[in-house]
Structure formats: structure tokens, C-alpha cells
Design an enzyme around this catalytic site. Structure first.
Site, short mmCIF file in Angstrom:
data_model
loop_
_atom_site.label_atom_id
_atom_site.label_comp_id
_atom_site.label_asym_id
_atom_site.label_seq_id
_atom_site.Cartn_x
_atom_site.Cartn_y
_atom_site.Cartn_z
N ARG A 4 0.84 -1.21 0.00
CA ARG A 4 0.00 0.00 0.00
C ARG A 4 0.87 1.25 0.00
O ARG A 4 0.54 2.25 -0.66
CB ARG A 4 -0.96 -0.02 1.19
CG ARG A 4 -2.01 1.08 1.11
CD ARG A 4 -3.08 0.92 2.17
NE ARG A 4 -2.52 1.04 3.51
CZ ARG A 4 -3.19 0.73 4.62
NH1 ARG A 4 -4.43 0.27 4.56
NH2 ARG A 4 -2.63 0.87 5.80
N LYS A 61 -2.74 6.70 1.27
CA LYS A 61 -2.63 7.09 2.68
C LYS A 61 -1.72 8.31 2.76
O LYS A 61 -0.52 8.18 3.00
CB LYS A 61 -2.09 5.91 3.50
CG LYS A 61 -2.55 5.91 4.94
CD LYS A 61 -2.23 4.59 5.61
CE LYS A 61 -2.53 4.64 7.10
NZ LYS A 61 -3.96 4.54 7.40
N GLU A 75 -16.26 6.61 4.72
CA GLU A 75 -15.18 6.38 5.69
C GLU A 75 -15.58 6.89 7.07
O GLU A 75 -16.31 7.86 7.20
CB GLU A 75 -13.93 7.19 5.29
CG GLU A 75 -13.09 6.56 4.22
CD GLU A 75 -11.93 5.75 4.77
OE1 GLU A 75 -11.93 5.39 5.96
OE2 GLU A 75 -11.04 5.45 3.98
C1 PLP Z 1 -5.02 3.83 7.62
C2 PLP Z 1 -6.45 4.14 7.38
C3 PLP Z 1 -7.47 3.20 7.58
C4 PLP Z 1 -7.23 1.84 8.18
O1 PLP Z 1 -6.41 1.01 7.41
P1 PLP Z 1 -5.74 -0.25 8.07
O2 PLP Z 1 -4.90 -0.84 7.00
O3 PLP Z 1 -6.81 -1.18 8.48
O4 PLP Z 1 -4.96 0.24 9.22
C5 PLP Z 1 -8.77 3.56 7.26
N1 PLP Z 1 -9.07 4.78 6.77
C6 PLP Z 1 -8.11 5.71 6.58
C7 PLP Z 1 -8.50 7.04 6.04
C8 PLP Z 1 -6.77 5.42 6.87
O5 PLP Z 1 -5.83 6.36 6.68
#
Ligand code: PLP
Length: 339
Positions: A81, A183, A219
Site C-alpha cells: 500500500r 494514505k 469512511e
Molecule cells: C489507515 C487508514 C485506515 C485503516 O487502514 P488499516 O490498513 O486497516 O490500518 C482507514 N481509513 C483511513 C482514512 C486510513 O488512513
């Protein structure tokens, strides 16, 4: 020796640990990287990370098992990712080998900061990539830093496994074809103000609707959403502007393979919440946080209960956390031993 910390009452705040890992990208390649005790970065004032948001990050945890060994949960998924986030922001990708080595070295060097088995504490790892170096115009940076630091953490939402309430935001965290699936800090900068509005009204955070039509749940702040229907479906939103949560994909798998639910990525219309008997937020930091109720305009919708955890949410939590701490057999490849 394990540090003297009140492990049961840790929240989610920065605590300075002993070592962090840092690697530099210059002239087309990453160097080996190394551990350092310096918790500050000295970077050029023109660095694109500072002005144009050229940065991305990851979040994963290390878990102390009953036999004292240490688990990482699906770190290859975080490595992949991060590569996708880097590509979206025109940054050089961090090789998976470098990523896993950095995480492993940071955990080993700071293992006294990982609480004992059964305390509920974990060691949260924060890998990040930033574009640095002399720059003014809108370009990709001439140099990059990849670093990983860690902090001991407990619950992300202060309610932990008690249900929290959320507010549907009028704002968007990402654009339909923007960077929602990466991210990146920019999404978070955009969410600080809506998040503050929600917290001022005593909600744990806000929930964002899809940025194109504002009709579907997308989200939960920094976590993904899931709902459970009366006819045993585990449903989580499907959208190109959602951050693809590794926890969410893990739960989709566990819901189907271990709990026998029908696991679906699909649309969750905000005016069709009645189909759900339970709902929750999931992510590395949030783990699984049950959602008590959702405020949408003047309507307040309660799922299972504002005070009790629903039985399916609890079973999903037990399965996931059991795997992470090594108490329940993990699907192939999910656990990487640090030592
Ligand atoms: C990091 C994140 C998540 C959760 O992702 P995981 O891989 O389960 O830790 C969900 N939403 C957002 C906006 C994120 O930045």
C-alpha cells in the site's frame, strides 16, 4: 527490561522510544538505511513535503504473544500500500524488503516499549515517506526520506470496545478521483476541521459520505465502516475514494471463512441504515470500534446499542485480535515473526 509504563491505560499519543529507522533516496536509489536515536529531522525549507503535501505514511502494529515472541500483522500488505501511495504522489517506491527490514529493526531495537502479553498494549509503527530537498516550483522532490518510528499505544477511540457515536459530515475528506485511496497527509489535513466540529458535539469523530453523490457511507474518520445485517451479511463500502484498509480486508475474509457470514463490498446508502443490526469502525489503530449511533442531520440512528457491543462485532474482534496476538491460528502468511 520492559519499560515502567501503565500499559492498561495507554491511549494513542506520541511517546518517545529509543530508536527509529531512516533511509535516504538520492540519485535514483535508496541507501541501506540505519537506526538512529535522533527523533528530529533536519530538512530543507523548500521541501515539497512541507509546501505541496508530497508525503505518505503507513500504520501497523507489533503484538507481544503469550510465549513472549513478537508478531507483525500482514506487513507485506502495508509495504504494497505504501508503494501505491508513493506512485500516486510521484515518489520513488520503497522496496518491500527495505520496508519489512525497517519495521523489524525498529521493533527489535524498541522491544522494551512493547507491553506484556495480556496488557492490551501494542507497539504502533509509523512508516512514512517525505519529499525533501531544495525546491520552489511544483515538482516532485529531488530527494526523499523513508523513516519508521514507533510508540506504545492502547485504545484509539477512548471508548475502546464500548460503542462510540459518530456524526455524518457535510464535508469531504477526498475527491471522487482524488487521493482518497492513498494514505496521504493531505486527506487528513482536510479532515481536521470537520473532525473538530464532530468532537465539539461530543461525537468520537465524523463519518464521510461518498464525495460524488453524498448518499453513501464512505469512511469513518481514520477507519473503514462495516455493518452487519439481520440476515448475516457483513457489508463494507466499495468506493475508489476509500482508503483500502488491511483490517477491513482481513475482516471480510474472517467474516466469511470463520464466522460463516456473507461478506460483501457494496453500497451503504445513508437512508437505508435500518438493514443493519450492528455496525463498527475498523483499522489498525481503531482495531474494531463498535458504532453506537450515527447522527445524520436531525436524525440519530442507533444500531445495536449505545452501551453494549453486538455479538457479531464481538466475535469478529475476538477472532482478529486472537490472530494478531498469536492465540488463534492465522490464515497463511498473515503473521510475520520479529523474533
Ligand atoms: C489507515 C487508514 C485506515 C485503516 O487502514 P488499516 O490498513 O486497516 O490500518 C482507514 N481509513 C483511513 C482514512 C486510513 O488512513
Amino acid at each position: 527490561m520492559t519499560k515502567n509504563i501503565d500499559w492498561q491505560n495507554l491511549g494513542f499519543s506520541y511517546i518517545k522510544t529509543d530508536y527509529r529507522f531512516i533511509a535516504h533516496w538520492k540519485n535514483g536509489e535508496w541507501n541501506e538505511g540505519e537506526l538512529t536515536q535522533d527523533d528530529t529531522l533536519h530538512i530543507h525549507e523548500g521541501s515539497p513535503a512541507l509546501h505541496y503535501g508530497q508525503q505518505c505514511f503507513e500504520g501497523l502494529k507489533a503484538y507481544r504473544c503469550k510465549d513472549n515472541s513478537i508478531n507483525l500483522f500482514r506487513p507485506e500488505e502495508n509495504a504494497k500500500r505504501l508503494q501505491k501511495s508513493c506512485a500516486r504522489l510521484l515518489m520513488p517506491q520503497v522496496p518491500a524488503e527495505l520496508f519489512i527490514r525497517a519495521c523489524t529493526e525498529v521493533v527489535k531495537a524498541n522491544k522494551d516499549w512493547l507491553g506484556p502479553y495480556g496488557s492490551g498494549a501494542t507497539l504502533y509503527l509509523r512508516p512514512f515517506v517525505i519529499g525533501v530537498g531544495e525546491n520552489l516550483g511544483l515538482h516532485s522532490a529531488p530527494e526523499f526520506i523513508f523513516s519508521v518510528f514507533c510508540c506504545p499505544v492502547g485504545a484509539y477511540f477512548k471508548n475502546g470496545m464500548k460503542p462510540s457515536n459518530f456524526l455524518i459530515s457535510e464535508y469531504d475528506r477526498a475527491a471522487p478521483a482524488g487521493t482518497g485511496a492513498a494514505k496521504v497527509g493531505g486527506n487528513y489535513a482536510a479532515s481536521l476541521y470537520p473532525g473538530k466540529l464532530a468532537k465539539e458535539r461530543n461525537f468520537a469523530d465524523c463519518i464521510y459520505l461518498d464525495p460524488k453523490t453524498h448518499t453513501k457511507i464512505e469512511e469513518v474518520g481514520a477507519a473503514n465502516f462495516f455493518g452487519i445485517t439481520a440476515d448475516n451479511k457483513f457489508i463494507t463500502p466499495n468506493s475508489p475514494s476509500i482508503l483500502p484498509s488491511i483490517t477491513k480486508y482481513s475482516l471480510l475474509y474472517l467474516a466469511k471463512e470463520r464466522l460463516g457470514l456473507e461478506a460483501i463490498e457494496g453500497d451503504i446508502y445513508i437512508d437505508k441504515l435500518d438493514q443493519f443490526i450492528e455496525a463498527g469502525a475498523c483499522g489498525t489503530a481503531a482495531v474494531i470500534s463498535p458504532i453506537g449511533g450515527i447522527q445524520y442531520g436531525d436524525d440519530f440512528h442507533v444500531f445495536y446499542s449505545e452501551t453494549e457491543v453486538g455479538p457479531i462485532t464481538q466475535r469478529l474482534y475476538d477472532e482478529l485480535v486472537g490472530i494478531q496476538f498469536g492465540d488463534i491460528e492465522a490464515p497463511e502468511g498473515w503473521i510475520v515473526k520479529v523474533e
